[in-house]
Write an enzyme that holds these catalytic residues in place. Structure first.
Site, PDB file in Angstrom:
ATOM      1  N   TYR A 129      36.862  25.792  42.306  1.00 53.95           N
ATOM      2  CA  TYR A 129      38.071  26.110  43.298  1.00 53.95           C
ATOM      3  C   TYR A 129      38.376  24.959  43.772  1.00 53.95           C
ATOM      4  CZ  TYR A 129      39.058  28.538  47.511  1.00 53.95           C
ATOM      5  OH  TYR A 129      39.085  28.872  48.649  1.00 53.95           O
TER       6      TYR A 129
ATOM      7  N   LYS B  57      35.169  54.669  34.231  1.00 50.80           N
ATOM      8  CA  LYS B  57      36.203  54.282  33.473  1.00 50.80           C
ATOM      9  C   LYS B  57      36.288  53.203  32.918  1.00 50.80           C
ATOM     10  CE  LYS B  57      39.623  56.594  31.922  1.00 50.80           C
ATOM     11  NZ  LYS B  57      40.458  57.597  31.116  1.00 50.80           N
TER      12      LYS B  57
END
Length: 751
Positions: A41, A96
């Site tokens: 970060y 999915k």
């Protein structure tokens, strides 16, 4: 096959335990220290941000965009359940997403948009474009799905693919290629009838027409009958594009003399009378879910010559979208594609069709519950086929590159295929090297158990793969019958079947065996029985006399029994330094465990020999050996008589002056974990051990089977080392592919 029965309680528990939902996010970088956080970060993350701002294509290098697909729905057409809404569609979209990961190692996130307004949907997806490498649209009702997909394709520079349309179309096309191949017909000549003018049906016809089917040979029907030129009732622009010049008005009329029926409509839409009226060798793809337009039993009752496919897994020839979308996106992502075009879809269909025409791996047949070979009941590969990951994406990628859809073309396709194998199978890199060496060696491989279909399949593959000559020990008539039953009748003439009745060397074998066993209580009658009737002994005698270069056995008998028989011919016991080494492959790591086959309770000298044999195997596999003698104690603590030999074994190796790293005794975590090793700065290993020498065969067996069952590790072996000839012993649970791997190890003389 029987239909799988699932209760509501099972389904709910599956989605709730151990944690709600079906996947989680896992970091691929260390996040333990302040430095890690600073790089992940602020401030470190600013650097790739600046690079991407300057050169947007580098987002594929510095972020997960290149392997990330969004599965997006608004829940207006959820499975066969209708408009359940966005929130209720989430379990399907999660499912999915995990299919993407399971079948093609594509990372995927599900996104459910709470709107039925096509413009709002289009705008939402368009604005997400920078995040993803591709968009998979799912369960959106027609005709909105046509509008949404077309507009998104126009405004986005990444693949947008509505799987309900094109996924079904691709698998349908693959099956039809093979069905026409079997019936001797050409796509440009056949008459095709489609029932169901929704998203999937229209996509099927569009793809088949792009493959050569003629417009007026394709009759589309809906609930009002044939869609013909001039019809105005119940029409829209998508149906009108497929209106045929025809006098036919009903499905029943259209089916007369038709070669192909495609159904994406409703249960019972097709009658036996309609099927009876079709042309010779009719092709019937009854794909309505959950129940087909007509069942295979009903169709075959009136037309035994019919080739039938459905959308169901409990019938042969399932048109299953999981054969398409994961691999289409895998190929598209890997070329940083701008789109998935028709050429890429056709390439996918053709590659699937070609795969179905090839011999089927044994583990596929086991997973499917029956023997499979190309024919009327097997025209489409099954989702369990491990070859899909490295056969379909390259075909898609090639088509994408050829048609200009690729931002970053793949230069080395061979290396790409290898990398695809490595995504799903940790044995791939090792096996690739072994395969290349085996092919170069061209060994005459003796397959001892020619009465087993797995052995025969492995022998056929060994020879057809160009690895060398397969010599099968068995009875000619039995081998012929089993090959025919396995759907490999054409291989009967290819294999050389050897037995005591047809060899000119039997008397020489018996003399040799008598010299070895005459002082061990065996008379001439015993010798004849062993040499002429026991396939393991006969095969070992062949090998001992140079009538083969390697031997594979053990698939039908316990390893201990096979070792006993082989020892009649060779010195393959503990006293002569024979060792079994098993390779465990898990999450990209390879660890060899020894001895897993021969030594029941080795002493320190045996343990040192085991380490040396395992080091030989490691080097044969391309590893630089690092040996750890493992126990429940580390460097003498806690003290135990049982661990003492593990403490002494490294000293034996020191006196032998070996040329590989070794250390011990130590616990497994110290052997494998660098942080644990760091607490013992005096220890000699330069990294995690890749060979674990264990105290006894029972601890080896427990370790291997625990890793296999609990962690899902891939197991190769045990690899027999320290014997004068190249012999490999399979386990009784081996598949044909496992046996083939052992044959390649024997061909390479590993160990």
């Amino acid at each position: 096959m029987t239909k799988t029965r699932l209760t509501r309680e099972e389904a709910l528990a599956f989605h709730m335990e151990p944690t709600p939902g079906k996947f989680e996010i896992t970091a691929t970088v260390p996040m333990a220290t302040q430095r890690d956080l600073s790089l992940a970060y602020s401030p470190g993350v600013a650097v790739p941000c600046e690079e991407i701002a300057a050169a947007p294509e580098t987002a594929y290098d510095y972020t997960n965009k290149g392997n990330l697909v969004a599965v997006i729905s608004n829940g207006t057409a959820v499975l066969g359940l209708g408009n359940l809404g966005a929130l209720a569609s989430k379990p399907v979209m999660e499912g999915k997403s995990v299919l993407f990961k399971r079948f093609a190692d594509v990372n995927s996130i599900d996104i459910e948009l709470d709107t039925e307004d096509p413009e709002a949907f289009i705008n939402a997806v368009r604005l997400m474009g920078p995040t993803f490498g591709g968009i998979n649209l799912e369960d959106i009702k027609a005709p909105e799905c046509f509008i949404i997909e077309q507009r998104l394709k126009e405004v986005m520079d990444i693949p947008v693919f509505h799987d309900d349309q094109h996924g079904t179309a691709v698998i349908c096309a693959a099956g039809l290629i093979n069905a026409l191949h079997l019936s001797g017909k050409k796509i440009e000549d056949v008459r095709i009838v489609l029932n169901g003018a929704g998203a999937a049906g229209i996509a099927c016809l569009e793809l088949l027409k792009s493959m050569g089917a003629k417009h007026d040979n394709c009759i589309m029907c809906d609930t009002k009958g044939v869609i013909y030129q001039g019809r105005t009732d119940g029409m829209n622009q998508w149906k009108s594009a497929h209106a045929a010049r025809t006098d036919l008005r009903t499905l029943e009329e259209a089916m007369k003399d038709a070669d192909v029926f495609l159904g994406v409509s409703a249960k019972g839409a097709v009658t036996q009378a309609m099927v009876e009226s079709m042309a010779p060798d009719p092709v019937i793809f009854a794909m309505a879910n959950p129940d087909p337009e007509i069942t295979p039993e009903e169709a075959h009752a009136v037309r035994p010559d019919a080739i039938v496919a459905t959308g169901r897994s409990d019938y042969p020839n399932q048109v299953n979208n999981v054969l398409g979308f994961p691999y289409l996106f895998r190929g598209a992502l890997d070329i940083h594609a701008r789109a998935i075009n028709d050429e890429m879809k056709i390439a996918c269909a053709e590659a699937l069709a070609e795969l179905a025409r090839e011999d089927v791996p044994d583990e596929v047949a086991m997973a499917y519950g029956r023997n499979l070979s190309f024919g009327r009941d097997y025209i489409i590969p099954t989702p369990f086929d491990p070859r899909l990951i490295y056969r379909i994406p390259p075909a898609v990628a090639r088509a994408g590159m050829k048609t200009g859809a690729a931002r970053r073309p793949i230069i080395d396709m061979d290396a790409y295929e290898v990398s695809l194998k490595g995504r799903m199978d940790p044995t791939a890199n090792i096996l690739r090297g072994i395969h290349a060496r085996a092919r170069a060696n061209q060994a005459r491989m003796i397959f001892a158990e020619g009465d087993d279909p797995r052995i025969l399949r492995a022998a056929v593959i060994y020879q057809r793969s160009g690895l060398g000559k397969a010599l099968v020990v068995g009875r000619d008539y039995d081998v012929k019958a089993k090959l025919e039953a396995a759907g490999m009748a054409d291989a009967v003439a290819e294999l050389e079947v050897v037995n005591a009745a047809n060899t000119p060397h039997l008397e020489m074998y018996k003399d040799f065996l008598y010299q070895r066993l005459q002082r061990k209580g065996f008379d001439r009658h015993d010798i004849h029985r062993l040499a002429a009737r026991d396939r393991h002994v006969f095969s070992a005698l062949m090998l001992a006399h140079g009538h083969g270069d390697g031997l594979v056995t053990g698939a039908t008998r316990k390893a201990a029994h096979v070792m006993e028989l082989i020892n009649h011919v060779f010195d393959a016991d503990a006293a002569h330094g024979a060792v079994g080494v098993t390779a465990l492959l898990h999450k990209g790591r390879i660890v060899l465990i020894a001895d897993t086959l021969v030594h029941e309770w080795p002493d320190e000298n045996d343990l040192a020999t085991i380490a040396q044999r395992a080091a030989d195997v490691a080097r044969d596999l391309g590893l630089e050996p690092r040996v750890a003698f493992v126990s429940f104690s580390t460097f003498g603590y806690p003290r135990s008589e049982r661990a003492e030999k593990m403490h002494r074994a490294p000293r034996v190796l020191e006196t032998r002056g070996v040329d590989f790293e070794f250390e011990g005794e130590m616990t497994v975590d110290v052997a494998l974990n660098p942080k644990a090793q760091a607490t013992y700065p005096f220890q000699r290993l330069t990294g995690p051990a890749n060979i674990l020498v264990v105290p006894a065969r029972h601890s080896a067996s427990i370790s291997v089977k625990l890793m296999q069952e609990m962690a899902g590790a891939t197991v190769i072996g045990p690899i027999l080392s320290g014997v004068d000839q190249s012999i490999q012993i399979c386990s009784t649970s081996s598949t044909a592919n496992d046996i083939l791997n052992m044959a390649m190890l024997a061909a390479c003389k590993v160990g």
